[in-house]
Design a protein around this motif. Structure first.
Motif, mmCIF file in Angstrom:
data_model
loop_
_atom_site.group_PDB
_atom_site.id
_atom_site.type_symbol
_atom_site.label_atom_id
_atom_site.label_comp_id
_atom_site.label_asym_id
_atom_site.label_seq_id
_atom_site.Cartn_x
_atom_site.Cartn_y
_atom_site.Cartn_z
ATOM 1 N N ARG A 356 0.593 -1.297 0.120
ATOM 2 C CA ARG A 356 -0.096 0.187 -0.413
ATOM 3 C C ARG A 356 0.748 1.324 0.252
ATOM 4 O O ARG A 356 0.651 2.568 -0.973
ATOM 5 N N ILE A 357 2.041 1.635 0.528
ATOM 6 C CA ILE A 357 2.601 2.541 0.898
ATOM 7 C C ILE A 357 3.355 2.383 -0.477
ATOM 8 O O ILE A 357 3.762 3.732 -1.295
ATOM 9 N N ASN A 358 3.430 1.776 -1.595
ATOM 10 C CA ASN A 358 4.199 2.057 -2.512
ATOM 11 C C ASN A 358 3.561 2.040 -3.352
ATOM 12 O O ASN A 358 3.792 2.541 -4.155
ATOM 13 N N VAL A 359 2.539 1.910 -3.485
ATOM 14 C CA VAL A 359 1.331 1.935 -4.349
ATOM 15 C C VAL A 359 1.206 3.662 -4.207
ATOM 16 O O VAL A 359 0.509 4.615 -4.890
ATOM 17 N N THR A 360 0.915 4.194 -3.390
ATOM 18 C CA THR A 360 0.774 6.081 -3.328
ATOM 19 C C THR A 360 2.489 6.164 -3.438
ATOM 20 O O THR A 360 1.730 7.467 -3.907
ATOM 21 N N LYS A 361 3.373 5.821 -3.054
ATOM 22 C CA LYS A 361 4.168 6.792 -4.341
ATOM 23 C C LYS A 361 4.170 6.725 -5.175
ATOM 24 O O LYS A 361 4.729 7.664 -6.117
ATOM 25 N N ALA A 362 3.744 5.372 -5.865
ATOM 26 C CA ALA A 362 4.253 5.714 -7.203
ATOM 27 C C ALA A 362 2.994 6.586 -7.741
ATOM 28 O O ALA A 362 3.105 7.002 -8.520
ATOM 29 N N MET A 363 1.685 5.924 -7.459
ATOM 30 C CA MET A 363 0.581 7.401 -7.238
ATOM 31 C C MET A 363 0.970 8.710 -7.404
ATOM 32 O O MET A 363 0.743 9.921 -8.544
ATOM 33 N N ASN A 364 1.870 9.214 -6.410
ATOM 34 C CA ASN A 364 2.413 10.688 -6.051
ATOM 35 C C ASN A 364 3.321 10.475 -6.923
ATOM 36 O O ASN A 364 3.619 11.937 -7.477
ATOM 37 N N ALA A 366 3.461 9.638 -10.252
ATOM 38 C CA ALA A 366 2.574 9.833 -11.181
ATOM 39 C C ALA A 366 2.059 11.162 -11.203
ATOM 40 O O ALA A 366 1.687 11.326 -12.542
ATOM 41 N N TYR A 367 1.448 11.314 -10.216
ATOM 42 C CA TYR A 367 0.969 12.636 -10.346
ATOM 43 C C TYR A 367 2.421 13.962 -10.337
ATOM 44 O O TYR A 367 1.409 14.590 -11.387
ATOM 45 N N GLU A 368 3.024 14.136 -9.943
ATOM 46 C CA GLU A 368 4.468 14.815 -10.320
ATOM 47 C C GLU A 368 4.437 14.584 -11.726
ATOM 48 O O GLU A 368 4.942 16.376 -12.145
ATOM 49 N N LYS A 369 4.553 13.876 -12.617
ATOM 50 C CA LYS A 369 5.009 13.762 -13.795
ATOM 51 C C LYS A 369 3.968 14.280 -14.386
ATOM 52 O O LYS A 369 4.436 15.091 -15.444
ATOM 53 N N ALA A 370 2.938 13.892 -14.677
ATOM 54 C CA ALA A 370 1.882 13.916 -15.604
ATOM 55 C C ALA A 370 1.598 15.928 -15.009
ATOM 56 O O ALA A 370 1.392 16.789 -15.970
ATOM 57 N N GLU A 371 1.685 16.242 -13.812
ATOM 58 C CA GLU A 371 1.204 17.979 -13.646
ATOM 59 C C GLU A 371 2.795 18.481 -14.618
ATOM 60 O O GLU A 371 2.580 20.151 -14.915
ATOM 61 N N GLU A 372 3.885 17.590 -14.403
ATOM 62 C CA GLU A 372 5.412 18.884 -15.646
ATOM 63 C C GLU A 372 5.048 18.766 -16.666
ATOM 64 O O GLU A 372 4.966 18.797 -18.240
ATOM 65 N N GLY A 373 3.963 17.509 -17.502
ATOM 66 C CA GLY A 373 3.469 17.078 -19.595
ATOM 67 C C GLY A 373 4.419 16.193 -19.299
ATOM 68 O O GLY A 373 4.346 15.796 -20.618
ATOM 69 N N PHE A 381 5.779 4.869 -14.026
ATOM 70 C CA PHE A 381 5.249 4.738 -12.620
ATOM 71 C C PHE A 381 4.461 3.675 -12.130
ATOM 72 O O PHE A 381 4.839 2.937 -11.155
ATOM 73 N N LEU A 382 3.051 4.083 -13.138
ATOM 74 C CA LEU A 382 2.021 3.071 -12.635
ATOM 75 C C LEU A 382 2.190 2.103 -13.151
ATOM 76 O O LEU A 382 2.020 0.260 -12.213
ATOM 77 N N GLU A 383 3.085 1.584 -14.195
ATOM 78 C CA GLU A 383 3.448 0.261 -14.682
ATOM 79 C C GLU A 383 4.072 -0.830 -13.784
ATOM 80 O O GLU A 383 4.009 -1.605 -13.832
ATOM 81 N N GLU A 384 5.611 0.085 -13.680
ATOM 82 C CA GLU A 384 6.125 -0.771 -12.548
ATOM 83 C C GLU A 384 4.946 -1.430 -11.696
ATOM 84 O O GLU A 384 5.458 -2.395 -11.003
ATOM 85 N N GLN A 385 4.705 -0.221 -10.698
ATOM 86 C CA GLN A 385 3.816 -1.230 -9.736
ATOM 87 C C GLN A 385 2.727 -2.441 -9.598
ATOM 88 O O GLN A 385 2.920 -3.113 -9.311
ATOM 89 N N LEU A 406 -4.052 -3.021 -6.790
ATOM 90 C CA LEU A 406 -3.935 -3.394 -8.821
ATOM 91 C C LEU A 406 -5.351 -3.018 -9.694
ATOM 92 O O LEU A 406 -4.683 -2.114 -10.294
ATOM 93 N N ALA A 407 -7.077 -2.897 -8.933
ATOM 94 C CA ALA A 407 -7.726 -2.658 -9.923
ATOM 95 C C ALA A 407 -7.738 -0.721 -9.804
ATOM 96 O O ALA A 407 -7.628 0.050 -10.810
ATOM 97 N N ASP A 408 -7.146 0.134 -8.507
ATOM 98 C CA ASP A 408 -7.059 1.578 -8.299
ATOM 99 C C ASP A 408 -5.693 2.016 -9.331
ATOM 100 O O ASP A 408 -5.776 3.038 -10.181
ATOM 101 N N VAL A 409 -4.711 0.977 -9.452
ATOM 102 C CA VAL A 409 -3.830 1.442 -9.936
ATOM 103 C C VAL A 409 -3.756 1.468 -11.615
ATOM 104 O O VAL A 409 -2.944 2.628 -12.244
ATOM 105 N N ALA A 410 -4.994 0.221 -11.492
ATOM 106 C CA ALA A 410 -4.811 0.594 -13.725
ATOM 107 C C ALA A 410 -6.000 1.397 -13.774
ATOM 108 O O ALA A 410 -5.836 2.336 -14.717
ATOM 109 N N LEU A 411 -6.405 1.947 -12.934
ATOM 110 C CA LEU A 411 -7.537 3.164 -12.642
ATOM 111 C C LEU A 411 -6.854 4.237 -13.186
ATOM 112 O O LEU A 411 -7.101 5.146 -14.356
ATOM 113 N N CYS A 412 -5.403 4.538 -12.528
ATOM 114 C CA CYS A 412 -4.734 5.968 -13.036
ATOM 115 C C CYS A 412 -4.326 5.594 -13.582
ATOM 116 O O CYS A 412 -3.346 6.940 -14.297
ATOM 117 N N GLY A 413 -3.997 4.181 -14.316
ATOM 118 C CA GLY A 413 -3.424 4.304 -15.503
ATOM 119 C C GLY A 413 -4.139 4.777 -16.725
ATOM 120 O O GLY A 413 -3.861 5.825 -17.826
#
Length: 467
Positions: A356-364, A366-373, A381-385, A406-413
């Motif tokens: 769970r901790i690693n999932v939140t790190k991956a989502m964080n 991914a968010y930062e990268k997406a905000e940078e474009g 990050f999400l595929e690796e997770q 798994l479903a939530d990481v895929a949803l974020c992807g």
């Protein structure tokens, strides 16, 4: 009501560690709230804590039509669920801020007057979000000690960016948000949680999440009007099923043990060889977990009981209406020779929390990268997770919580794409991220929210969803 208490448990990744070696190890502390044991038919027969609820509604011009009509209908539902020990306050805002009525006990006569006021809410002009929120927080702060209820919350509803008053920038930093929520009005706001609801594609999701983080609440992303009632009802059900508040966990290390890292998004204070964690509140059936990385020294001789740390848990039991405390101790075997340490012999509950901790790190990330474009970097990050989650021990392969992650990481992807990122993607990702950070469901489209397979299940909360 003696069974309506929190439980605390602690464990290590493996049951034994060789005494001759200095090692870095993983440990887990888990809090569990009792179940109120209610169904919707039984809710009138259970004991629950009365609540002070301050509802802050955006009635700017963009809320006109179906959105405002559904918010009003949902407010009527809220009124129907409160009893005469509960108090409700309504604040509306457009360019100006209006105190429609102060905290008022929901007696039958007051409910009648409240429903008339709700019916008369009409749309206005701009969005003075800061003014509305500050007024709501001040209503909480100004409560008289002899009148206030122990459970209190501010619910903020908006469909747009703040374009009047404070917080008018499209992006607000965490420090700015904290200034305009908790910090600017003083420590008394710790008496109440803050929940934020963002409607549609135009609201500032980052700001609303940060406000809810600062207020120990949750951010709800309301993608369309059909989700308004369910989100409102689920939040209300959770608040009405609060069982513990002001939860403080103190962890005191023993000799030859030191803290390497604390994995928790809750406020943490280190004092010498001890740490204190403010865990906020817990609602019926919820769990909160803290993962600790420790360093343990070598010993002079084997032992079947080395104490690693002691735990003291303090909180206010809102069901029993009293302060409660309990203690726990974590011990471990330190033999000369240990069993093999591998995936199959490791602590499955701790493994899930590390995931769970690693999932939140991956989502964080991914968010930062997406905000940078950099949407390609976000996807990486999400595929690796996903690969990590799919390669876990066979003991976890069918676990409900793993399937939710798994479903939530895929949803974020799916939502972390250039097309639609600013309209929907960032909101859905932040909503999903926060529920895994705080171990409380809030994303209505997430598998973690689903009735049968939810990670952070709360039957009591879901029982209040308006149909």
């Amino acid at each position: 009501m003696n069974d309506k208490k929190l439980t605390v448990a602690c464990s290590t990744e493996y049951k034994d560690y060789p005494f001759k070696e200095k090692l870095d190890i993983w440990t887990l502390i888990s809090l569990k709230a009792p179940s109120l044991g209610m169904t919707l038919d039984e809710k009138e027969h259970r004991k629950r804590a009365p609540i002070d609820l301050v509802v802050v509604i955006d009635k700017s011009g963009s809320m006109a039509g179906e959105k405002l009509a559904l918010v009003k209908k949902t407010l009527e539902f809220v009124v129907s669920q409160l009893n005469e020990k509960d108090r409700l306050c309504l604040i509306t805002f457009d360019t100006s801020v209006y105190l429609d009525f102060k905290l008022t006990p929901m007696t039958p006569m007051n409910k009648y007057q409240t429903l008339k006021i709700i019916k008369d809410i009409s749309p206005g002009s701009m969005t003075n979000l800061c003014g509305g929120l500050m007024k709501g927080l001040c209503e909480v702060i100004d409560r008289a000690d002899e009148e206030k209820n122990e459970v209190a919350s501010v619910l903020l509803f908006t469909d747009g960016f703040a374009n009047k008053g404070g917080l008018t920038n499209i992006y607000c930093s965490s420090s700015q948000t904290a200034k305009y929520t908790i910090g600017i009005v003083g420590p008394k706001t710790a008496d109440a949680s803050i929940y934020t609801f963002g409607f549609g594609s135009n609201h500032n999701a980052q700001m609303l999440k940060e406000i809810s983080d600062a207020g120990s609440g949750m951010y709800y992303y309301i993608e369309n009007v059909d989700m308004i009632a369910e989100a409102f009802g689920q939040c209300l059900g959770g608040l009405l099923s609060t069982v513990a508040q002001g939860i403080q966990v103190e962890i005191m290390m023993e000799n030859k043990v030191s803290i390497k890292k604390v994995h928790s998004n809750q406020p943490t204070e280190k004092q010498g060889s001890s740490i204190k964690i403010n865990m906020g509140d817990l609602q019926s059936e919820e769990s909160r977990d803290v993962v600790l990385e420790l360093s343990i020294d070598s010993l002079d001789s084997p032992t079947d009981c080395q104490t690693l740390f002691n735990i003291k848990l303090n909180y206010f039991n809102v069901i029993n209406e009293c302060l409660e405390s309990s203690n726990a101790v974590l011990t471990v075997l330190r033999p000369e020779k240990c069993e093999d340490h591998n995936k199959e012999s490791s602590n499955i509950d701790l493994n899930k929390q590390v995931l769970r901790i690693n999932v939140t790190k991956a989502m964080n990330n991914a968010y930062e990268k997406a905000e940078e474009g950099d949407f390609s970097g976000a996807a990486d990050f999400l595929e690796e997770q996903l690969l990590v989650l799919n390669s876990v021990s066979s003991r976890l392969a069918e676990d409900d919580q793993l399937q939710c992650m798994l479903a939530d990481v895929a949803l974020c992807g799916k939502v972390t794409k250039k097309a639609g990122w600013f309209e929907k993607g960032r909101k859905a990702l932040l909503n999903t991220l926060q529920q895994h950070e705080r171990q409380r469901s809030s994303n209505l489209k997430s598998k973690s929210y689903a009735t049968k397979e939810q990670c952070y299940g709360r039957v009591a909360a879901k029982g209040f969803v308006l149909k």
